[in-house]
Design a protein around this motif. Sequence first.
Motif, PDB file in Angstrom:
ATOM      1  N   SER A   5      -2.399 -11.243  62.764  1.00 20.99           N
ATOM      2  CA  SER A   5      -1.860 -12.910  62.471  1.00 20.99           C
ATOM      3  C   SER A   5      -0.746 -13.016  62.295  1.00 20.99           C
ATOM      4  O   SER A   5      -0.720 -14.044  63.138  1.00 20.99           O
ATOM      5  CB  SER A   5      -2.936 -12.999  60.635  1.00 20.99           C
ATOM      6  N   ASP A  19      -8.571 -15.212  66.246  1.00 22.76           N
ATOM      7  CA  ASP A  19      -7.706 -14.502  64.887  1.00 22.76           C
ATOM      8  C   ASP A  19      -9.333 -14.131  64.660  1.00 22.76           C
ATOM      9  O   ASP A  19      -9.298 -15.200  64.120  1.00 22.76           O
ATOM     10  CB  ASP A  19      -6.348 -15.072  64.166  1.00 22.76           C
ATOM     11  N   GLU A  20      -9.534 -13.114  64.700  1.00 21.88           N
ATOM     12  CA  GLU A  20     -11.246 -12.709  63.501  1.00 21.88           C
ATOM     13  C   GLU A  20     -11.509 -13.799  63.041  1.00 21.88           C
ATOM     14  O   GLU A  20     -12.372 -14.273  62.303  1.00 21.88           O
ATOM     15  CB  GLU A  20     -10.537 -12.854  62.322  1.00 21.88           C
TER      16      GLU A  20
HETATM   17 MG    MG Z   1      -4.924 -11.259  59.726  1.00 20.49          MG
END
Ligand code: MG
Length: 251
Positions: free
Chosen positions: A52, A172-173
Motif C-alpha cells: 500500500s 489497492d486490494e
Molecule cells: Mg495494504
Amino acid sequence: MSEAAVVETGPAVEIVGLKKSFGPLEVLKGIDARVERGDVVCVIGPSGSGKSTLLRCVNLLEEPTAGRIVVNGTELTDPDVDIDAARTRIGMVFQGFNLFSHLNVLNNLMVAQRKVLKRDQKTAQEVALRNLERVGLGEKVNAMPAQLSGGQQQRVAIARALSMDPDVMLFDEPTSALDPELVGDVLGVMRQLADEGMTMLVVTHEMQFAREVADRVLFMDGGYVVEEGPAEQVISAPRHERTQSFLARVL
Ligand code: MG
Ligand code: ADP
C-alpha cells in the motif's frame, strides 16, 4: 485526446530507488519497478510488506524519502512539478469504497470532474454516464451509495476514477472488503479495463486474477521487490524461496 500534454513514449510508470520511512521505520528500502503502457502489473506479497505504501507513493499520497517516480514522462518527485495536475491523471481505487455517502451515484462521479477538471455540467454528466455503463451500472445513476452492494459501490468507485480520464489506474486490494460472491463482478470490470488497454498497477491477493490478467507480477517482502517477472512464471514457477513460501500459503 487528453487536456494535458502527454509524453507518448517510455513507460507509463517508472519507479527508481524508491525509499519511504515513517520515522525510524523504513518501509520501502529501494524499489525499482516499471509499468509499460497498456500493461497490467500485479503486486503481491505478505501483509506489512509495503504494497500500500508503494501505491500511495506513486500518486504522492505519501511523500517518498528517496528515489524517483515518473508517470507518463512527468517526474512526480521533481519539487517543481504541479503535483495536483499530475495526480488528476492517476486513478486510485482503495479497499474501502470511499464514496461520498451524502451524494448519489451521478454526483459522486461528477464532483471531481467539475471541481478539478472544470468540466461543464453537461460534459461531466455525459462522461459519468458513459463510465457507469462501462462498469455495468447505468441503471444506478440516481441511487445513493447505501442502497448499493459492496461490489456495486466498488464498481462506482472505479467508474468515478475512470471519469477523470486517467493515464494509469492504481488498485489497492479492491476486492478484499467484499463478500466472496461479489468479488467476481469487480474482477470482471477490472479484466474488461485490462482488455481495453488500460494501464493498471494492482495490489491483490487474487492469484487467479493475477495469473490470467497481469502481464507482470511483483512479489514484495520486507520493503523490497524480491521477485519480478511474467505473471505465469512468478506465480506458477517462482524462483525465490520467499515467493515460494508465500504462494504456498495463499494458493
Ligand atoms: Mg495494504
Ligand atoms: P501492505 O500494504 O503490504 O500490508 P503497508 O504499506 O500498509 O503494507 O505497510 C507497511 C508497513 O508500514 C507496516 O509496518 C505499516 O505498519 C507501516 N506503515 C504504513 N503506513 C504508515 C504510517 N502512515 N505511519 C507509520 N507506519 C506506517
